[in-house]
Design a protein around this motif. Structure first.
Motif, mmCIF file in Angstrom:
data_model
loop_
_atom_site.group_PDB
_atom_site.id
_atom_site.type_symbol
_atom_site.label_atom_id
_atom_site.label_comp_id
_atom_site.label_asym_id
_atom_site.label_seq_id
_atom_site.Cartn_x
_atom_site.Cartn_y
_atom_site.Cartn_z
ATOM 1 N N ALA A 50 42.335 -30.857 -33.304
ATOM 2 C CA ALA A 50 43.545 -30.990 -34.123
ATOM 3 C C ALA A 50 44.496 -29.823 -33.891
ATOM 4 N N ALA A 51 43.936 -28.644 -33.645
ATOM 5 C CA ALA A 51 44.757 -27.457 -33.409
ATOM 6 C C ALA A 51 45.216 -27.370 -31.957
ATOM 7 N N ASN A 52 44.773 -28.340 -31.134
ATOM 8 C CA ASN A 52 45.116 -28.346 -29.719
ATOM 9 C C ASN A 52 44.717 -27.029 -29.051
ATOM 10 N N ASN A 53 43.533 -26.542 -29.419
ATOM 11 C CA ASN A 53 43.028 -25.270 -28.899
ATOM 12 C C ASN A 53 42.563 -25.470 -27.467
ATOM 13 N N ARG A 54 43.188 -24.739 -26.536
ATOM 14 C CA ARG A 54 42.863 -24.860 -25.118
ATOM 15 C C ARG A 54 42.155 -23.612 -24.583
ATOM 16 N N ASP A 55 41.608 -22.823 -25.480
ATOM 17 C CA ASP A 55 40.898 -21.606 -25.098
ATOM 18 C C ASP A 55 39.664 -21.977 -24.263
ATOM 19 N N PRO A 56 39.458 -21.325 -23.109
ATOM 20 C CA PRO A 56 38.312 -21.666 -22.256
ATOM 21 C C PRO A 56 36.967 -21.434 -22.947
ATOM 22 N N GLU A 57 36.870 -20.417 -23.779
ATOM 23 C CA GLU A 57 35.614 -20.161 -24.485
ATOM 24 C C GLU A 57 35.330 -21.262 -25.510
ATOM 25 N N VAL A 58 36.371 -21.722 -26.189
ATOM 26 C CA VAL A 58 36.205 -22.830 -27.136
ATOM 27 C C VAL A 58 35.776 -24.075 -26.369
ATOM 28 N N SER A 59 36.390 -24.340 -25.227
ATOM 29 C CA SER A 59 36.023 -25.502 -24.421
ATOM 30 C C SER A 59 34.560 -25.439 -23.990
ATOM 31 N N ALA A 60 34.107 -24.261 -23.570
ATOM 32 C CA ALA A 60 32.709 -24.100 -23.155
ATOM 33 C C ALA A 60 31.760 -24.320 -24.340
ATOM 34 N N LEU A 61 32.120 -23.798 -25.499
ATOM 35 C CA LEU A 61 31.288 -23.989 -26.690
ATOM 36 C C LEU A 61 31.252 -25.458 -27.110
ATOM 37 N N LEU A 62 32.384 -26.145 -26.986
ATOM 38 C CA LEU A 62 32.416 -27.570 -27.322
ATOM 39 C C LEU A 62 31.541 -28.384 -26.362
ATOM 40 N N GLN A 63 31.555 -28.033 -25.089
ATOM 41 C CA GLN A 63 30.699 -28.721 -24.124
ATOM 42 C C GLN A 63 29.230 -28.466 -24.435
ATOM 43 N N HIS A 64 28.922 -27.223 -24.812
ATOM 44 C CA HIS A 64 27.541 -26.884 -25.179
ATOM 45 C C HIS A 64 27.121 -27.660 -26.429
ATOM 46 N N ALA A 65 28.023 -27.758 -27.389
ATOM 47 C CA ALA A 65 27.740 -28.517 -28.612
ATOM 48 C C ALA A 65 27.475 -29.983 -28.279
ATOM 49 N N ASP A 66 28.259 -30.556 -27.375
ATOM 50 C CA ASP A 66 28.042 -31.944 -26.956
ATOM 51 C C ASP A 66 26.652 -32.134 -26.360
ATOM 52 N N ARG A 67 26.234 -31.191 -25.506
ATOM 53 C CA ARG A 67 24.903 -31.289 -24.895
ATOM 54 C C ARG A 67 23.810 -31.190 -25.962
ATOM 55 N N LEU A 68 23.991 -30.272 -26.913
ATOM 56 C CA LEU A 68 22.986 -30.114 -27.973
ATOM 57 C C LEU A 68 22.891 -31.363 -28.846
ATOM 58 N N MET A 69 24.030 -31.953 -29.163
ATOM 59 C CA MET A 69 24.019 -33.119 -30.043
ATOM 60 C C MET A 69 23.498 -34.364 -29.332
ATOM 61 N N ALA A 70 23.477 -34.342 -28.008
ATOM 62 C CA ALA A 70 22.928 -35.464 -27.256
ATOM 63 C C ALA A 70 21.400 -35.440 -27.268
ATOM 64 N N GLU A 71 20.811 -34.300 -27.605
ATOM 65 C CA GLU A 71 19.353 -34.165 -27.654
ATOM 66 C C GLU A 71 18.819 -34.622 -29.004
ATOM 67 N N ASP A 72 17.635 -35.188 -28.987
ATOM 68 C CA ASP A 72 16.936 -35.501 -30.228
ATOM 69 C C ASP A 72 16.248 -34.240 -30.725
ATOM 70 N N LEU A 73 16.054 -34.155 -32.019
ATOM 71 C CA LEU A 73 15.330 -33.027 -32.598
ATOM 72 C C LEU A 73 13.861 -33.162 -32.215
ATOM 73 N N PRO A 74 13.290 -32.135 -31.581
ATOM 74 C CA PRO A 74 11.870 -32.217 -31.202
ATOM 75 C C PRO A 74 10.967 -32.415 -32.421
ATOM 76 N N THR A 75 9.779 -32.935 -32.168
ATOM 77 C CA THR A 75 8.857 -33.194 -33.277
ATOM 78 C C THR A 75 8.025 -31.966 -33.629
ATOM 79 N N ASP A 76 7.721 -31.114 -32.668
ATOM 80 C CA ASP A 76 6.927 -29.911 -32.941
ATOM 81 C C ASP A 76 7.808 -28.831 -33.575
ATOM 82 N N TYR A 77 7.188 -28.039 -34.459
ATOM 83 C CA TYR A 77 7.945 -27.082 -35.267
ATOM 84 C C TYR A 77 8.687 -26.030 -34.434
ATOM 85 N N GLN A 78 8.009 -25.339 -33.533
ATOM 86 C CA GLN A 78 8.666 -24.256 -32.785
ATOM 87 C C GLN A 78 9.839 -24.759 -31.941
ATOM 88 N N PRO A 79 9.674 -25.850 -31.188
ATOM 89 C CA PRO A 79 10.850 -26.367 -30.463
ATOM 90 C C PRO A 79 11.971 -26.811 -31.404
#
Length: 136
Positions: free
Chosen positions: A78-107
């Motif tokens: 919404a803020a049209n933020n084009r900061d490269p660090e924000v873009s990298a963090l958003l890509q990392h967030a996308d990868r994390l959200m694509a993963e299922d939560l592991p079943t074992d506690y430590q992972p």
């Protein structure tokens, strides 16, 4: 001759009808649904604090952190933020959200900490770039 209590404003000052009531109701509902930034900080602290969260809270924290990452991504877009660090963090967030939560506690804890760390980084960077005001 009596004068009116309030003079009639000139035509260029008169108010036009506001937005329709149903639009205002939808906007108000959306604003009520928006999670405040301090609650996002609480979620981050629940995971990154000195004590690991109990096993019974992991699924709830997973859902909350996913919602937090989506909210922060929406703010960046919404803020049209084009900061490269924000873009990298958003890509990392996308990868994390694509993963299922592991079943074992430590992972699970590892996944939650990566999500919380990414949300924290996004929150800090969005603050630094002026996309959001100081959260604390």
């Amino acid at each position: 001759m009596s004068r009116p209590l309030m003079p009639v404003p000139p035509a260029y000052v008169r108010r036009s009808p506001g937005p329709p009531a149903d639009l205002l109701a939808r906007v108000a509902q959306r604003l009520r649904e928006v999670k405040p930034l301090d609650e996002i900080l609480d979620d981050i602290g629940d995971v990154l604090g000195n004590q690991a969260p109990p096993a019974g809270e992991c699924e709830d924290l997973d859902q909350r952190l996913r919602a937090d990452l989506i909210r922060l991504a929406q703010i960046a877009l919404a803020a049209n933020n084009r900061d490269p660090e924000v873009s990298a963090l958003l890509q990392h967030a996308d990868r994390l959200m694509a993963e299922d939560l592991p079943t074992d506690y430590q992972p699970r804890i590892g996944t939650l900490r990566r999500m919380a760390s990414t949300a924290n980084g996004l929150l800090e960077r969005l603050t630094e770039t002026g996309s959001i005001k100081e959260a604390v």
